[in-house]
Design a protein around this motif. Structure first.
Motif, PDB file in Angstrom:
ATOM      1  N   VAL A 167      10.794  -4.892  10.550  1.00 21.17           N
ATOM      2  CA  VAL A 167      11.834  -3.498  10.805  1.00 21.17           C
ATOM      3  C   VAL A 167      11.238  -2.704  11.795  1.00 21.17           C
ATOM      4  N   PRO A 168      12.112  -2.184  12.708  1.00 21.33           N
ATOM      5  CA  PRO A 168      11.502  -1.276  13.736  1.00 21.33           C
ATOM      6  C   PRO A 168      11.626   0.138  13.034  1.00 21.33           C
ATOM      7  N   ARG A 169      10.521   0.901  13.678  1.00 19.96           N
ATOM      8  CA  ARG A 169      10.321   2.226  13.309  1.00 19.96           C
ATOM      9  C   ARG A 169      11.666   3.052  13.801  1.00 19.96           C
ATOM     10  N   PHE A 170      12.370   3.838  13.086  1.00 21.67           N
ATOM     11  CA  PHE A 170      13.287   4.523  13.436  1.00 21.67           C
ATOM     12  C   PHE A 170      12.910   5.910  13.904  1.00 21.67           C
ATOM     13  N   ASP A 171      13.819   6.444  14.597  1.00 27.05           N
ATOM     14  CA  ASP A 171      13.693   7.985  15.201  1.00 27.05           C
ATOM     15  C   ASP A 171      13.293   8.771  13.903  1.00 27.05           C
ATOM     16  N   SER A 172      14.070   8.615  12.801  1.00 23.90           N
ATOM     17  CA  SER A 172      13.873   9.615  11.756  1.00 23.90           C
ATOM     18  C   SER A 172      13.788   8.857  10.579  1.00 23.90           C
ATOM     19  N   ASP A 173      13.238   9.610   9.539  1.00 23.74           N
ATOM     20  CA  ASP A 173      13.203   8.768   8.324  1.00 23.74           C
ATOM     21  C   ASP A 173      14.487   8.044   7.782  1.00 23.74           C
ATOM     22  N   VAL A 174      14.292   7.196   6.916  1.00 20.93           N
ATOM     23  CA  VAL A 174      15.487   6.441   6.368  1.00 20.93           C
ATOM     24  C   VAL A 174      15.947   7.051   5.043  1.00 20.93           C
ATOM     25  N   TYR A 175      16.997   7.936   4.905  1.00 18.84           N
ATOM     26  CA  TYR A 175      17.077   8.668   3.826  1.00 18.84           C
ATOM     27  C   TYR A 175      18.602   8.518   3.134  1.00 18.84           C
ATOM     28  N   SER A 230       1.043  -1.079  -0.055  1.00 21.46           N
ATOM     29  CA  SER A 230       0.012   0.049   0.035  1.00 21.46           C
ATOM     30  C   SER A 230       0.731   1.246  -0.010  1.00 21.46           C
ATOM     31  N   GLY A 231       0.096   2.420  -0.190  1.00 20.62           N
ATOM     32  CA  GLY A 231       0.984   3.747  -0.263  1.00 20.62           C
ATOM     33  C   GLY A 231       1.678   4.036   0.991  1.00 20.62           C
ATOM     34  N   GLY A 232       2.902   4.491   0.911  1.00 19.15           N
ATOM     35  CA  GLY A 232       3.556   5.258   2.134  1.00 19.15           C
ATOM     36  C   GLY A 232       4.106   4.191   2.921  1.00 19.15           C
ATOM     37  N   VAL A 233       4.180   2.798   2.732  1.00 20.66           N
ATOM     38  CA  VAL A 233       4.521   1.719   3.798  1.00 20.66           C
ATOM     39  C   VAL A 233       5.889   1.656   3.931  1.00 20.66           C
ATOM     40  N   GLY A 234       6.737   2.051   2.854  1.00 22.17           N
ATOM     41  CA  GLY A 234       8.190   1.846   2.729  1.00 22.17           C
ATOM     42  C   GLY A 234       8.898   1.098   1.559  1.00 22.17           C
ATOM     43  N   LYS A 235       7.920   1.053   0.602  1.00 23.26           N
ATOM     44  CA  LYS A 235       8.356   0.030  -0.649  1.00 23.26           C
ATOM     45  C   LYS A 235       9.784   0.696  -1.144  1.00 23.26           C
ATOM     46  N   THR A 236       9.790   2.039  -1.483  1.00 21.32           N
ATOM     47  CA  THR A 236      10.745   2.553  -2.211  1.00 21.32           C
ATOM     48  C   THR A 236      12.147   2.327  -0.928  1.00 21.32           C
ATOM     49  N   THR A 237      12.067   2.668   0.175  1.00 23.26           N
ATOM     50  CA  THR A 237      12.860   2.385   1.189  1.00 23.26           C
ATOM     51  C   THR A 237      13.485   0.868   1.137  1.00 23.26           C
ATOM     52  N   MET A 238      12.678   0.186   1.115  1.00 20.96           N
ATOM     53  CA  MET A 238      12.953  -1.328   1.197  1.00 20.96           C
ATOM     54  C   MET A 238      13.708  -1.790  -0.075  1.00 20.96           C
ATOM     55  N   PRO A 281       4.860   1.569  -8.077  1.00 21.16           N
ATOM     56  CA  PRO A 281       4.095   3.054  -7.539  1.00 21.16           C
ATOM     57  C   PRO A 281       3.181   2.967  -6.456  1.00 21.16           C
ATOM     58  N   PRO A 282       2.886   3.786  -5.828  1.00 23.29           N
ATOM     59  CA  PRO A 282       1.621   3.852  -4.679  1.00 23.29           C
ATOM     60  C   PRO A 282       0.294   3.444  -5.511  1.00 23.29           C
ATOM     61  N   THR A 283       0.171   2.335  -5.211  1.00 26.30           N
ATOM     62  CA  THR A 283      -1.398   1.902  -5.870  1.00 26.30           C
ATOM     63  C   THR A 283      -2.745   2.306  -4.906  1.00 26.30           C
ATOM     64  N   ALA A 322       7.043  -6.413   7.721  1.00 28.17           N
ATOM     65  CA  ALA A 322       6.062  -5.615   8.639  1.00 28.17           C
ATOM     66  C   ALA A 322       7.069  -4.293   8.936  1.00 28.17           C
ATOM     67  N   ASN A 323       6.690  -3.278   8.444  1.00 30.77           N
ATOM     68  CA  ASN A 323       7.755  -2.060   8.572  1.00 30.77           C
ATOM     69  C   ASN A 323       7.315  -1.042   9.652  1.00 30.77           C
ATOM     70  N   ARG A 324       8.357  -0.334  10.306  1.00 31.75           N
ATOM     71  CA  ARG A 324       7.785   0.601  11.196  1.00 31.75           C
ATOM     72  C   ARG A 324       7.003   0.044  12.383  1.00 31.75           C
ATOM     73  N   ILE A 325       7.836  -0.776  12.901  1.00 38.12           N
ATOM     74  CA  ILE A 325       7.034  -1.494  14.151  1.00 38.12           C
ATOM     75  C   ILE A 325       7.558  -0.840  15.216  1.00 38.12           C
TER      76      ILE A 325
HETATM   77  N1  ATP Z   1      11.500   1.666   9.313  1.00 39.23           N
HETATM   78  C1  ATP Z   1      11.330   2.929   9.409  1.00 39.23           C
HETATM   79  N2  ATP Z   1      11.568   3.814  10.163  1.00 39.23           N
HETATM   80  C2  ATP Z   1      11.294   5.249   9.985  1.00 39.23           C
HETATM   81  N3  ATP Z   1      11.043   5.661   8.637  1.00 39.23           N
HETATM   82  C3  ATP Z   1      10.724   5.101   7.587  1.00 39.23           C
HETATM   83  C4  ATP Z   1      10.821   3.428   7.775  1.00 39.23           C
HETATM   84  N4  ATP Z   1      10.756   3.066   6.730  1.00 39.23           N
HETATM   85  C5  ATP Z   1      10.327   3.969   5.986  1.00 39.23           C
HETATM   86  N5  ATP Z   1      10.352   5.186   6.444  1.00 39.23           N
HETATM   87  C6  ATP Z   1      10.108   6.463   5.941  1.00 39.23           C
HETATM   88  O1  ATP Z   1       8.853   6.548   5.376  1.00 39.23           O
HETATM   89  C7  ATP Z   1       8.672   7.255   4.735  1.00 39.23           C
HETATM   90  C8  ATP Z   1       8.004   6.507   3.441  1.00 39.23           C
HETATM   91  O2  ATP Z   1       8.845   5.344   2.862  1.00 39.23           O
HETATM   92  P1  ATP Z   1       8.793   5.095   1.534  1.00 39.23           P
HETATM   93  O3  ATP Z   1       8.811   6.292   0.420  1.00 39.23           O
HETATM   94  O4  ATP Z   1       9.887   4.137   1.182  1.00 39.23           O
HETATM   95  O5  ATP Z   1       7.392   4.647   1.017  1.00 39.23           O
HETATM   96  P2  ATP Z   1       6.568   4.066  -0.064  1.00 39.23           P
HETATM   97  O6  ATP Z   1       5.598   2.926   0.121  1.00 39.23           O
HETATM   98  O7  ATP Z   1       7.638   3.897  -1.319  1.00 39.23           O
HETATM   99  O8  ATP Z   1       5.614   5.278  -0.538  1.00 39.23           O
HETATM  100  P3  ATP Z   1       4.719   5.537  -1.642  1.00 39.23           P
HETATM  101  O9  ATP Z   1       3.746   4.534  -1.723  1.00 39.23           O
HETATM  102  O10 ATP Z   1       4.414   6.885  -1.521  1.00 39.23           O
HETATM  103  O11 ATP Z   1       5.780   5.228  -3.046  1.00 39.23           O
HETATM  104  C9  ATP Z   1      10.160   7.794   3.922  1.00 39.23           C
HETATM  105  O12 ATP Z   1      10.153   9.103   4.591  1.00 39.23           O
HETATM  106  C10 ATP Z   1      10.972   7.079   4.699  1.00 39.23           C
HETATM  107  O13 ATP Z   1      12.140   7.335   4.765  1.00 39.23           O
END
Ligand code: ATP
Ligand code: MG
Length: 389
Positions: free
Chosen positions: A366-374, A24-32, A159-161, A289-292
């Motif tokens: 995967v735990p929730r980190f304190d800040s975005d993963v960039y 789903s949208g925003g879950v962390g696909k791109t980051t992963m 893409p975010p679907t 399971a991301n951002r736990i």
């Molecule tokens: N485990 C994590 N802890 C903290 N922040 C995270 C974690 N995983 C991802 N993020 C942050 O969450 C935000 C969304 O992640 P990402 O862009 O990878 O999601 P996405 O599924 O690709 O979104 P979209 O559907 O919009 O393409 C980003 O800012 C990323 O840095």
């Protein structure tokens, strides 16, 4: 979680040629996708990560800012944060959907028709109006990359679907559209001769007709007819490519990595998507399971000196942290930790539900980190959880 489960991702990277990050949208696909690519490159693979719309900071850290729709090698010095020399090579690209459609037309349209298609004012409208066209073109790129380059591993971000189903359905939808009787009807000889009447608009209302409805007038219709005719030779290409895409997605050398957050609604979607993938006999590699939220350390386990220092800080009027509370600083700390623990418990319950519904697919946390993963350091930190390294 057992050792066998935690090494699931390592096995995927070792054994697969294509990994698709979906969810789903925003879950962390791109980051992963970026994190998997990084791990694979460090461990000796020549890998390309095809990202879609990465956060600017992530794109920067992979050196993707200046580049168009082509893959580029991430300079080894950008990977210094990993702390070891990568044994393989990391390539990354930012998929530009418009450019990808253009590339597709350029590659597959008959030479004499290319310009007519690309210059048509309908082209832009149509490529964006087509439901699932983004997903389709992303997968097109995947087939192109796998055919034309010698990568050991391709990692595709998706893409975010709005709905997970869109992604799986994309090749079919594009095919349905181009194979649609209504469209074929419009390409009939009458239309070729320019005898198109307004009865075209009587066609049952779908997205195509809705798109058409934006244009009116005979001249426009004739122009549209010409455009559709110029696309006609591509129907077979679409058909063939869509079949190739499906074949590639379903191959045993491919794996879907389904990403989700612990949000109950998102978990519902992930479970549904997992069911669909299974129904379609798609190779599901893992669920992430991301951002736990992690259970905090209990206050009683923390060193007494730390608690005292925190309590003093909270009660020191000069910090401004202590005003307006009826509870003591110690109780407030306890309560904050209690709240954090509740969050962690809720997330854990969702992970258990997810794992039960998706069994035997391994579910990784995967735990929730304190800040975005960039950046590379953040991706590498994430890899430690994903790959248990
Ligand atoms: N485990 C994590 N802890 C903290 N922040 C995270 C974690 N995983 C991802 N993020 C942050 O969450 C935000 C969304 O992640 P990402 O862009 O990878 O999601 P996405 O599924 O690709 O979104 P979209 O559907 O919009 O393409 C980003 O800012 C990323 O840095
Ligand atoms: Mg994304």
């Amino acid at each position: 979680m057992s050792e066998a489960r935690e090494s699931a991702m390592r096995r995927l990277v070792a054994e697969k040629r294509v990994i698709l990050c979906v969810g789903s949208g925003g879950v962390g696909k791109t980051t992963m996708a970026a994190a998997i690519g990084l791990y694979a490159a460090v461990h000796g693979k020549k890998v390309v990560v095809c990202t879609i719309d990465p956060a600017r900071r992530l794109a920067n850290s992979l050196g993707l800012t200046e580049l168009g729709n082509v893959e580029t090698r991430v300079p080894p010095d950008k990977l210094a944060a990993v702390g070891q020399a990568p044994k393989g090579e990391l390539y990354a690209m930012m998929l530009d959907l418009k450019r990808s459609w253009d590339d597709f037309i350029l590659r597959h349209a008959p030479v004499e028709r290319r310009d007519a298609i690309l210059n048509s004012r309908f082209y832009q409208q149509l490529s964006s109006a087509l439901v699932g066209s983004q997903e389709y073109v992303a997968m097109e790129k995947l087939v192109e990359l796998s055919e034309s380059r010698d990568y050991d591993l391709l990692v595709l971000d998706t893409p975010p679907t709005a709905h997970a189903l869109d992604f799986l359905d994309a090749p079919n939808r594009v095919l349905d559209f181009f194979g649609d009787d209504k469209v074929r009807f419009m390409l009939s000889p009458a239309l070729r001769a320019g005898q198109v009447g307004l009865k075209m608009f009587n066609l049952a209302g779908g997205y195509f007709v809705k798109t058409l409805a934006r244009f009116t007038g005979m001249e426009v219709l004739q122009e549209l007819a010409a455009f559709l005719l110029s696309l006609a030779p591509m129907y077979d290409v679409f058909k063939e490519r869509a079949a190739q895409v499906k074949k590639m997605l379903g191959a045993p050398t491919s794996a879907f990595v389904l990403v989700t957050s612990p949000n109950p609604l998102t978990v519902d979607e992930a479970i549904y998507f997992h069911t669909l993938l299974r129904q379609d006999a798609m190779p599901i590699g893992a669920v992430v399971a991301n951002r736990i939220n992690q259970a905090p350390q209990r206050l009683s386990q923390a060193p007494a000196a730390t608690i005292d220092a925190l309590a003093r800080l909270l009660e020191d009027p000069s910090t401004g942290l202590g005003t307006g509370f009826s509870m003591s600083a110690h109780d407030r700390l306890e309560k904050a930790l209690g709240d954090a623990e509740t969050l962690a418990d809720l997330d854990e319950a969702e992970v258990v539900r997810l794992a039960a519904a998706c069994a035997p697919t391994p579910v990784l946390k995967v735990p929730r980190f304190d800040s975005d993963v960039y950046d590379v350091a953040g991706l590498w930190e994430l890899d430690k959880h994903l790959f248990d390294s």
